[in-house]
Design a protein around this motif. Structure first.
Motif, PDB file in Angstrom:
ATOM      1  N   ALA A 152      -1.971  -5.899   6.445  1.00 16.70           N
ATOM      2  CA  ALA A 152      -1.026  -5.368   7.138  1.00 16.70           C
ATOM      3  C   ALA A 152       0.104  -4.869   5.975  1.00 16.70           C
ATOM      4  CB  ALA A 152      -0.480  -6.517   7.870  1.00 16.70           C
ATOM      5  N   VAL A 153       0.102  -5.503   4.761  1.00 14.84           N
ATOM      6  CA  VAL A 153       1.200  -5.199   3.829  1.00 14.84           C
ATOM      7  C   VAL A 153       0.587  -4.054   2.856  1.00 14.84           C
ATOM      8  CG1 VAL A 153       2.511  -5.951   1.758  1.00 14.84           C
ATOM      9  CG2 VAL A 153       2.427  -7.415   3.839  1.00 14.84           C
ATOM     10  N   GLY A 154      -0.581  -4.389   2.528  1.00 17.49           N
ATOM     11  CA  GLY A 154      -1.076  -3.269   1.362  1.00 17.49           C
ATOM     12  C   GLY A 154      -1.305  -2.034   2.123  1.00 17.49           C
ATOM     13  N   SER A 155      -1.640  -1.777   3.056  1.00 13.03           N
ATOM     14  CA  SER A 155      -1.929  -0.523   3.656  1.00 13.03           C
ATOM     15  C   SER A 155      -0.662   0.390   3.920  1.00 13.03           C
ATOM     16  CB  SER A 155      -2.613  -0.676   5.010  1.00 13.03           C
ATOM     17  OG  SER A 155      -1.730  -1.425   5.875  1.00 13.03           O
ATOM     18  N   VAL A 156       0.559  -0.473   4.228  1.00 18.24           N
ATOM     19  CA  VAL A 156       1.701   0.318   4.172  1.00 18.24           C
ATOM     20  C   VAL A 156       2.184   0.710   2.882  1.00 18.24           C
ATOM     21  CG1 VAL A 156       3.976  -0.076   5.024  1.00 18.24           C
ATOM     22  CG2 VAL A 156       2.364  -1.079   6.367  1.00 18.24           C
ATOM     23  N   VAL A 157       1.988  -0.362   1.772  1.00 12.98           N
ATOM     24  CA  VAL A 157       2.540  -0.134   0.541  1.00 12.98           C
ATOM     25  C   VAL A 157       1.597   1.396   0.054  1.00 12.98           C
ATOM     26  CG1 VAL A 157       2.173  -0.622  -1.897  1.00 12.98           C
ATOM     27  CG2 VAL A 157       2.798  -2.217  -0.097  1.00 12.98           C
ATOM     28  N   GLY A 158       0.510   1.492   0.348  1.00  8.84           N
ATOM     29  CA  GLY A 158      -0.213   2.618  -0.357  1.00  8.84           C
ATOM     30  C   GLY A 158       0.271   3.926   0.538  1.00  8.84           C
ATOM     31  N   GLN A 159       0.668   3.905   1.657  1.00  9.07           N
ATOM     32  CA  GLN A 159       1.193   4.973   2.252  1.00  9.07           C
ATOM     33  C   GLN A 159       2.428   5.445   1.802  1.00  9.07           C
ATOM     34  OE1 GLN A 159      -0.069   5.599   6.582  1.00  9.07           O
ATOM     35  NE2 GLN A 159      -0.314   3.318   6.237  1.00  9.07           N
ATOM     36  N   ILE A 160       3.266   4.452   1.681  1.00 13.19           N
ATOM     37  CA  ILE A 160       4.461   4.718   1.172  1.00 13.19           C
ATOM     38  C   ILE A 160       4.472   5.542  -0.183  1.00 13.19           C
ATOM     39  CG2 ILE A 160       6.646   3.837   0.166  1.00 13.19           C
ATOM     40  CD1 ILE A 160       6.573   1.615   2.660  1.00 13.19           C
ATOM     41  N   ALA A 161       3.690   4.972  -1.099  1.00 15.21           N
ATOM     42  CA  ALA A 161       3.379   5.484  -2.243  1.00 15.21           C
ATOM     43  C   ALA A 161       2.820   6.966  -2.333  1.00 15.21           C
ATOM     44  CB  ALA A 161       2.350   4.641  -3.086  1.00 15.21           C
ATOM     45  N   LYS A 162       2.058   7.265  -1.191  1.00  9.39           N
ATOM     46  CA  LYS A 162       1.504   8.709  -1.149  1.00  9.39           C
ATOM     47  C   LYS A 162       3.051   9.454  -0.658  1.00  9.39           C
ATOM     48  CE  LYS A 162      -1.410  10.445  -1.516  1.00  9.39           C
ATOM     49  NZ  LYS A 162      -2.136  11.024  -2.764  1.00  9.39           N
ATOM     50  N   ILE A 163       3.718   8.873   0.097  1.00  8.80           N
ATOM     51  CA  ILE A 163       5.227   9.658   0.523  1.00  8.80           C
ATOM     52  C   ILE A 163       5.830   9.851  -0.740  1.00  8.80           C
ATOM     53  CG2 ILE A 163       7.226   9.265   1.619  1.00  8.80           C
ATOM     54  CD1 ILE A 163       5.340   7.861   3.897  1.00  8.80           C
ATOM     55  N   LYS A 164       5.770   9.033  -1.478  1.00  6.72           N
ATOM     56  CA  LYS A 164       6.584   9.002  -2.869  1.00  6.72           C
ATOM     57  C   LYS A 164       5.637   9.953  -3.992  1.00  6.72           C
ATOM     58  CE  LYS A 164      10.132   6.975  -1.365  1.00  6.72           C
ATOM     59  NZ  LYS A 164      11.450   7.629  -1.172  1.00  6.72           N
ATOM     60  N   GLY A 165       4.971  10.517  -3.706  1.00  4.28           N
ATOM     61  CA  GLY A 165       4.061  11.488  -4.375  1.00  4.28           C
ATOM     62  C   GLY A 165       3.288  10.727  -5.680  1.00  4.28           C
ATOM     63  N   CYS A 166       2.818   9.707  -5.379  1.00  6.78           N
ATOM     64  CA  CYS A 166       1.973   8.902  -6.362  1.00  6.78           C
ATOM     65  C   CYS A 166       0.432   8.974  -6.215  1.00  6.78           C
ATOM     66  CB  CYS A 166       2.431   7.370  -6.203  1.00  6.78           C
ATOM     67  SG  CYS A 166       4.087   7.045  -6.545  1.00  6.78           S
ATOM     68  N   THR A 167      -0.200   8.950  -7.039  1.00  6.93           N
ATOM     69  CA  THR A 167      -1.664   8.598  -7.022  1.00  6.93           C
ATOM     70  C   THR A 167      -1.994   7.065  -6.563  1.00  6.93           C
ATOM     71  OG1 THR A 167      -2.044  10.469  -8.582  1.00  6.93           O
ATOM     72  CG2 THR A 167      -3.986   8.699  -7.934  1.00  6.93           C
ATOM     73  N   VAL A 168      -2.695   6.684  -5.495  1.00  8.80           N
ATOM     74  CA  VAL A 168      -2.877   5.807  -4.937  1.00  8.80           C
ATOM     75  C   VAL A 168      -4.395   5.186  -5.241  1.00  8.80           C
ATOM     76  CG1 VAL A 168      -2.443   3.983  -3.267  1.00  8.80           C
ATOM     77  CG2 VAL A 168      -0.814   5.865  -3.487  1.00  8.80           C
ATOM     78  N   VAL A 169      -4.502   3.983  -5.601  1.00 10.79           N
ATOM     79  CA  VAL A 169      -5.757   3.248  -5.808  1.00 10.79           C
ATOM     80  C   VAL A 169      -5.792   2.140  -5.130  1.00 10.79           C
ATOM     81  CG1 VAL A 169      -7.737   2.398  -7.223  1.00 10.79           C
ATOM     82  CG2 VAL A 169      -6.166   4.199  -7.820  1.00 10.79           C
ATOM     83  N   GLY A 170      -6.931   1.874  -3.948  1.00 15.81           N
ATOM     84  CA  GLY A 170      -6.601   0.727  -3.127  1.00 15.81           C
ATOM     85  C   GLY A 170      -7.758  -0.138  -3.671  1.00 15.81           C
ATOM     86  N   VAL A 171      -7.437  -1.488  -3.614  1.00  8.65           N
ATOM     87  CA  VAL A 171      -8.625  -2.359  -3.700  1.00  8.65           C
ATOM     88  C   VAL A 171      -8.651  -3.317  -2.450  1.00  8.65           C
ATOM     89  CG1 VAL A 171      -9.210  -4.519  -5.474  1.00  8.65           C
ATOM     90  CG2 VAL A 171      -8.019  -2.583  -6.354  1.00  8.65           C
ATOM     91  N   ALA A 172     -10.124  -3.475  -2.042  1.00  8.01           N
ATOM     92  CA  ALA A 172     -10.418  -4.327  -0.985  1.00  8.01           C
ATOM     93  C   ALA A 172     -11.744  -4.744  -0.964  1.00  8.01           C
ATOM     94  CB  ALA A 172     -10.040  -3.395   0.344  1.00  8.01           C
TER      95      ALA A 172
END
Length: 298
Positions: A152-172
């Motif tokens: 619930a937290v991590g999935s939102v963090v990654g999307q906010i990072a994309k909104i901010k123009g970052c390259t996002v790597v998710g670990v699950a």
């Protein structure tokens, strides 16, 4: 008389919680007094912090949890019948509240479901919003790694990072989660921490190193990411879900060295630090949801 049902904490957890650690009991509530109001639970939260906070609880207390509740009886003008509120009322069906009870009337979400008050527009979403933006301070083009990325937290963090123009790597922990992160939420890459070659795969997914790291899991996975941090990288320590059920402390690789060498900023936080700004966070995420920039499962 109204009868409430509630889960009572009757035995300290030892490792994974067991069914008999909690007891479902019935409680008869008294009539309302002046300024009191009765709420009925509509949605209850089930979050990792409920396990990590167990050490703070006394046996015999109602187990902690946030809930969205509806006012069903009232002698309080500020909380009329029909109003929905959110608060840390615990795992119980009915609660008598008074002016000192820490609940908040739900704002107008513009047609979005009330259940989001326990998700992206509640504690978990606000944890992502403030923890990531305030501590990591992401910049366009930076590489961000998020552990517990499908939560619930991590999935939102990654999307906010994309909104901010970052390259996002998710670990699950599963390829199914990874497919959802990349195909549906727009993460750039996914690494399965259960892969025997996790360290190698992590390095391949972060060829330029890691500028921002938002950690929800702790343990060895956290340690491995720390060794990928860039000069003056920023780390937000949100949780350590991999360790919550440990009977004895985990043996974790010593990651102090790369943090010192690279002058990395590491900061732990609890979202209540920004409680005075929660309205700002909710408004920002409602806007992103309506713009289609922030996706969620309902």
């Amino acid at each position: 008389m109204v009868k409430a049902r509630k889960y009572v904490y009757v035995k300290h957890f030892n490792g994974f919680p067991k069914e008999d650690d909690l007891e479902l009991v019935e409680e008869e509530l008294p009539p309302l007094q002046d300024d009191e109001y009765l709420v009925e639970a509509v949605y209850l939260s089930l979050d990792p912090y409920l396990r990590s906070s167990a050490f703070k609880l006394s046996l015999g207390t109602t187990y902690i949890a946030f809930q969205v509740a509806k006012v069903v009886q009232s002698k309080n003008a500020q909380h009329p019948v029909g109003q929905h509120v959110v608060g840390n009322l615990g795992w119980r069906t009915h609660t008598i509240c008074n002016p000192k009870t820490q609940v908040t009337p739900l704002p107008n979400y513009g047609g979005l479901p009330l259940s989001l008050a326990l998700g992206v527009l509640g504690v978990s979403g606000l944890t992502a919003y403030f923890g990531f933006l305030e501590i990591c301070q992401p910049q366009p083009g930076e590489t961000v790694v998020v552990t517990g990325a499908a939560g619930a937290v991590g999935s939102v963090v990654g999307q906010i990072a994309k909104i901010k123009g970052c390259t996002v790597v998710g670990v699950a922990g599963s390829d199914e989660k990874g497919k959802w992160l990349v195909d549906d939420l727009g993460f750039d890459k996914f690494v399965n921490y259960k892969d025997k070659d996790f360290v190698t795969k992590l390095a391949e997914a972060t060829p330029k190193g890691v500028d921002c790291f938002f950690d929800n899991v702790g343990g060895e996975v956290c340690s491995n990411v720390m060794y990928r941090m860039n000069l003056r990288g920023r780390v937000a320590l949100c949780g350590a879900v991999s360790c919550y059920n440990d009977v004895t402390p985990s043996k974790v690789t010593n990651f102090n060295a790369p943090l010192i060498w690279n002058e990395v900023k590491v900061e732990g936080f609890i979202v209540s630090r920004w409680s005075a700004r929660f309205g700002e966070g909710v408004q920002g995420m409602v806007r992103w949801i309506k713009e289609g920039k922030l996706k969620l499962r309902r």
